[in-house]
Scaffold this motif. Structure first.
Motif, short mmCIF file in Angstrom:
data_model
loop_
_atom_site.label_atom_id
_atom_site.label_comp_id
_atom_site.label_asym_id
_atom_site.label_seq_id
_atom_site.Cartn_x
_atom_site.Cartn_y
_atom_site.Cartn_z
N ILE A 50 0.84 -1.20 0.00
CA ILE A 50 0.00 0.00 0.00
C ILE A 50 0.88 1.25 0.00
N LYS A 51 0.47 2.26 -0.78
CA LYS A 51 1.33 3.43 -0.96
C LYS A 51 0.48 4.68 -1.15
N TRP A 52 1.15 5.78 -1.46
CA TRP A 52 0.48 7.07 -1.59
C TRP A 52 -0.53 7.08 -2.74
N GLU A 53 -1.68 7.64 -2.48
CA GLU A 53 -2.57 8.07 -3.54
C GLU A 53 -2.10 9.46 -3.98
N GLU A 54 -2.05 9.70 -5.27
CA GLU A 54 -1.52 10.98 -5.76
C GLU A 54 -2.56 11.73 -6.59
N LEU A 55 -2.56 13.04 -6.43
CA LEU A 55 -3.46 13.91 -7.17
C LEU A 55 -2.63 14.90 -7.97
N ALA A 56 -2.89 14.97 -9.27
CA ALA A 56 -2.26 15.97 -10.14
C ALA A 56 -3.37 16.87 -10.68
N GLU A 57 -3.16 18.19 -10.60
CA GLU A 57 -4.22 19.12 -10.97
C GLU A 57 -3.65 20.30 -11.75
N ALA A 58 -4.36 20.65 -12.83
CA ALA A 58 -4.06 21.85 -13.59
C ALA A 58 -5.19 22.84 -13.39
N ASN A 59 -4.83 24.13 -13.32
CA ASN A 59 -5.83 25.17 -13.09
C ASN A 59 -5.50 26.38 -13.98
N PHE A 60 -6.53 26.90 -14.62
CA PHE A 60 -6.38 28.11 -15.44
C PHE A 60 -7.45 29.10 -14.99
N GLY A 61 -7.03 30.34 -14.70
CA GLY A 61 -7.97 31.29 -14.13
C GLY A 61 -7.81 32.70 -14.67
N ILE A 62 -8.90 33.45 -14.54
CA ILE A 62 -8.92 34.87 -14.89
C ILE A 62 -9.55 35.63 -13.74
N ASP A 63 -8.86 36.65 -13.25
CA ASP A 63 -9.42 37.59 -12.26
C ASP A 63 -9.63 38.92 -12.97
#
Length: 993
Positions: free
Chosen positions: A670-683
């Motif tokens: 058993i080992k790490w669960e990993e999350l990869a995320e990309a985000n693009f935003g405009i303020d």
């Protein structure tokens, strides 16, 4: 020489007059647009160390002034005003908002802060003035519906835990709860038995702001516990200046907004007389009892808080707060009471080189619980023709179903009123937590700061459950007709102690080099979680199963770093890295590496847009990051373990009892669960930021999912356990918009709206066996035995409903047992079940409106949810004839849904399960008006010593939905025996001294 003496003598004689010429200035500082006083404004003499700040009424006094002194009046978000003193006695200063300064709002980003305009990740902040109004017993309700991508679902029980999800969560079986950090102390999501939640121990009156780190590039600095986002809570602190006292008091009248629709007594009599046997008809009573009315009532909540803040000796900012909330539930004999005390000390020493923040908190809780599901379920299903009381009953004078012999039958429901009054479940809890932060700016190298934070959170509970010796649920070892009947009742006692210790140590380097700005952080984090519990077992039964539990400690250690680079406030980059270790995994899999990077371009700072009043702000952002997940139930699932068996696995040899040793299942890989995320935003902002908003698109993928799944026979000692399987992908769009629609001297109207779209699907489960549909999951539903209607299936949303496709007659009425043969094999089997909708919404919306006219104010908060579905377990369990006529010795009420279906039996004639029909999966989309609050402020017109604000309002005002059940908003998607959310009418007063 004589001339010099004369001049010195003249100056000496003039000195007293110059001293006497010093004066004191009194004044008031107001908002230029609204005319309202502004508390906490800094009033200083330029070039001098003396100064003061305004009180809650915007008033100040500045002594020892001389003609020609320049007085600086400043406050965050306003333009600084400079006044030359020429002997004035009284002065009114009106400050104008500074739109440029408003862009300088500082937000918490983990081990530091950053200006909002310089933030590169997806970060949302909501401050105290924008919180949801009303009686907020627990802090979660302050932000419900206010932040896009953040879904808060509260319960109806007093002090109930709210389920919070940021961007839909990311895991299947591991925790989907966000990390909560309070004043630098990361919290544990686990609470001791007899308590409701971590946040329920915090007085919402003490909270200054919530900051939500939503994307991985922003949250990666928190590493292993940030896969589901981070909520940073900052509490109120003391300030320099005079003593300020605030007192608030609220009263809430909690009423029952809705009940489950079941047959009335007359309808039930007609039903039994039509469908029942002669024996069942003879069981009908003469009463007309609405059992839900008997268990629910109107309750009164009180919420009081007093706080004192100021500066001791004009050097030591301090704030002390004491609060109490008493929240009885609308279900009788349930309640939540909390008393809190918090203190904050924030000295600054060594010429502003050493900043110390000390926060101490203690909370005392008192809870009264019930077996909510059992009591509410009994009330829904109990025969409405029977009375509450029976003078001949040996069970405390309450009616109970009995066999002709007088024995208590096993299967019928027990009297719900008796259950409430004869089952006493209480607990007390004490939570002590605090944090000390030392922030030292090196004297010999002032660009470098050394920061150390140490915190502890200790949470203890002590509770019991006592069942009356007159209760039908008491321990009765002998049958009544045997002549030696006795009722011992029941009693269990438990204690639970949990402790969370945290240490952060890091360096922070900041430097401006021309137009470049460098901000670098590097440090170490240590956290330890401990737990010990005790359970007495049923002490009034033979051989109580007494148990002391000491959970293995869970240790997390991390090394982290972050660099923020900026050029001319236009081009920004953030890079962070964290190496996390957890004791939950083996040495080979213990450490995980998580990193993030984000870029931002402040387009509005470019020459072609600078000082443009139409498009006043514009920032483009892009980020990518990874975070980890290790928060599962087992502490050491990777270890081969042998444990002692329970009392049920004992053996006797030569008259001596031995407890058996048994091997436990394990998973060394058993080992790490990993999350990869990309985000693009405009303020963006328009019209000098009178209209502001944010749009975010995110795409995240969780891989090596920690999921509790079945294990093939012979592959392990256990048949179910945690494994790393598959992946989940979540995509979505978030939108926020705020606007000052009207803003003048007398009238202001601010409107804030948000919307979120989320598309989440399981992209891989790691299994390719033909015919495999997925892993059955979710709570066991009422009806039948061990039935579950949710599934994790590849290509579908987690927790999709797994049901048969119902067939209907020409009148669109469901036909019992008639399901579609979806695989075309000519028979209806489990292979014909299919994935049909899901509990989570595709779209969620929020709207918050604030209207101020002179001294009147009005706020309201709306929420909406679209394409969320719910399984109507009340109708599936009680909406058929056999549910009321199951036995010849007792009767049960039937859901009104019976009139819609005419269903008769629990199981279908073809062997399929009736309650697996997709008929029971209902569209639960809704629009809710969560609260409306009216207020009026008296500026010392009633009391000279204080300004008063009176409020009145309603919470849980109404719901618009097609769903006919109790409430369309149920976090797990199963509507069964739910504690209803009350409708609260509130009245309050707030006094500032």
């Amino acid at each position: 020489m004589k001339t010099i003496y004369k001049k010195l003598l003249f100056l000496f004689l003039l000195l007293p007059f110059s001293v006497l010429a010093q004066s004191t200035l009194s004044g008031t500082v107001t908002d230029f647009a609204t005319g309202q006083p502004i508390p906490g404004v800094n009033v200083n003499v330029q070039g001098a160390t003396t100064g003061t700040s305004t009180d809650f009424d915007g008033k100040f006094q500045l002594p020892n002034l001389k003609n020609g002194d320049k007085i600086l009046v400043s406050f965050i978000g306003y333009k600084t005003s400079t006044i030359v003193f020429n002997g004035q006695k009284n002065l009114t200063v009106s400050l104008e908002e500074d739109t440029n300064q408003l862009k300088e709002v500082v937000v918490q980003v983990g081990y530091g802060t950053v200006k909002k305009k310089d933030a590169t990740g997806s970060v949302s902040q909501i401050a105290a003035k924008d919180f949801n109004k009303g009686i907020n017993v627990t802090p979660e309700s302050l932000i419900s519906g206010r932040i896009s991508g953040v879904n808060v679902v509260g319960g109806g029980a007093p002090g109930a835990k709210a389920d919070i999800r940021i961007r839909g969560g990311s895991s299947l079986s591991a925790s989907n709860e966000p990390l909560i950090v309070i004043d630098g102390l990361p919290m544990s999501n686990a609470v001791p038995n007899g308590s409701t939640s971590i946040l329920s121990t915090i007085d919402p009156n003490d909270i200054e702001s919530f900051t939500v780190l939503k994307d991985a590039s922003a949250a990666a600095i928190y590493g292993s516990r940030a896969a589901n986002g981070v909520i940073v809570i900052t509490t109120k602190k003391g300030s320099k200046g005079g003593v300020k006292v605030n007192f608030s008091s609220q009263i809430g009248i909690n009423t029952v907004a809705n009940t489950v629709d079941v047959m009335s007594a007359d309808q039930f009599r007609a039903f039994v007389n039509e469908k029942g046997t002669a024996a069942q008809k003879a069981l009908l009573g003469t009463a007309n009892t609405n059992w839900q009315d008997e268990i629910f009532h109107t309750a009164l909540t009180t919420n009081n808080n007093i706080s004192v803040s100021g500066s001791l000796f004009n050097k030591l900012p301090v704030r002390l707060s004491v609060g109490n909330v008493d929240n009885p539930g609308i279900l009788r004999n349930t309640s939540f009471e909390r008393t809190t005390t918090s203190i904050s000390l924030n000295p600054v020493l060594f010429d502003n080189h050493l900043k110390i923040d000390i926060n101490g908190n203690i909370a005392f809780g008192k809870n009264q619980f019930q077996d909510e599901g059992g009591v509410i379920g009994s009330a829904i299903g109990f025969d409405p023709t029977q009375p509450v009381y029976d003078t001949n009953s040996r069970y405390g004078g309450y009616f109970e179903w009995l066999e002709p012999s007088g024995n208590l039958p096993l299967l019928p429901a027990r009297n719900p009123v008796a259950r409430l009054n004869q089952d006493n479940r209480r607990s007390t809890s004490t939570r002590k937590w605090g944090n000390i932060r030392l922030d030292y700016k090196l004297h010999f190298f002032e660009d470098l700061r050394a920061v150390v934070e140490a915190g502890i959170d200790k949470f203890n509970s002590d509770g019991f459950t006592e069942v009356s010796t007159l209760s039908a649920l008491g321990y009765q070892p002998n049958l009544f007709d045997k002549g030696n009947w006795v009722n011992y009742g029941g009693y269990t006692h438990y204690t639970d102690s949990r402790q969370n210790k945290n240490l952060n140590a890091y360096f922070n380097y900041t430097k401006d080099v021309g137009k470049f700005k460098i901000d670098a952080t590097a440090g170490y984090n240590y956290q330890m979680f401990e737990r010990e519990g005790y359970d007495s077992g049923q002490t009034r039964e033979p051989n109580p199963k007494e148990d002391v539990t000491t959970d293995p400690d869970v240790n997390l250690q991390s090394f982290f770093g972050r660099v923020n680079l900026g050029y001319d406030s236009r081009y920004l980059i953030t890079v962070n890295y964290r190496r996390d270790g957890t004791s939950r995994f083996s040495e080979e899999n213990r450490w995980g590496n998580f990193a993030g990077a984000a870029l931002a371009w402040n387009v509005a700072e470019e020459s072609f847009l600078k000082d443009n009043e139409t498009l006043s702000s514009l920032k483009l952002r892009a980020g990518y990051g990874t975070t980890g997940q290790q928060d599962i139930g087992p502490q050491y699932d990777y270890l081969r373990r042998v444990t002692l068996g329970t009392i049920n696995t004992q053996y006797m040899f030569d008259g001596v009892i031995y407890r058996a040793a048994r091997p436990e299942g394990y998973n060394p890989d058993i080992k790490w669960e990993e999350l990869a995320e990309a985000n693009f935003g405009i303020d963006f902002g328009f019209l000098n930021d009178r209209i502001t908003g944010t749009v975010n698109y995110f795409d995240k993928k969780s891989s090596d999912l920690l999921a509790e799944i079945p294990v093939p026979d012979g592959a392990n000692i256990r048949n179910k356990g945690f494994n790393n399987v598959g992946s989940v992908r979540t995509k979505g769009v978030e939108f926020n918009l705020q606007s000052d629609i009207i803003k003048n001297d007398k009238l202001t109207w601010n409107l804030a709206v948000n919307a979120t779209y989320i598309d989440q699907k399981i992209s891989n489960l790691g299994v390719s066996v033909p015919g495999f549909q997925g892993y059955i999951t979710g709570d066991v539903i009422a009806g039948g035995s061990g039935n579950q209607v949710l599934i994790h299936s590849e290509g579908y949303a987690p927790n999709s409903f797994f049901v048969f496709e119902q067939l209907y007659d020409a009148n669109k009425r469901p036909i019992q047992g008639a399901f579609a043969d979806r695989n075309g094999d000519g028979v209806i089997t489990d292979a014909d079940r299919y994935k049909f909708h899901k509990p989570t919404a595709d779209y969620t919306f929020g709207l918050f409106s604030t209207l101020n006219y002179k001294k009147f104010d009005f706020t309201m908060n709306w929420r909406a949810s679209l394409n969320n579905y719910i399984y109507d377990n009340v109708s599936s369990n009680l909406g058929y004839a056999e549910a009321g006529l199951r036995r010849q010795s007792d009767l049960s009420n039937v859901s009104s849904d019976y009139y819609n279906t005419g269903f008769t039996t629990e199981s279908n004639s073809n062997g399929t399960q009736r309650n697996y029909s997709d008929y029971y999966v209902k569209d639960a989309s809704f629009i809710k008006l969560d609260n409306i609050v009216f207020g009026y402020t008296f500026d010392k017109t009633l009391l000279k010593a204080a300004s008063l604000r009176f409020t009145a309002g309603v919470q849980n005002v109404f719901v618009l939905t097609k769903y006919n059940g109790l409430d369309p908003e149920k976090f797990n998607g199963i509507d069964n025996n739910v504690y209803p959310r009350p409708r609260t009418f509130l009245f309050g007063v707030n006094a500032n001294f």
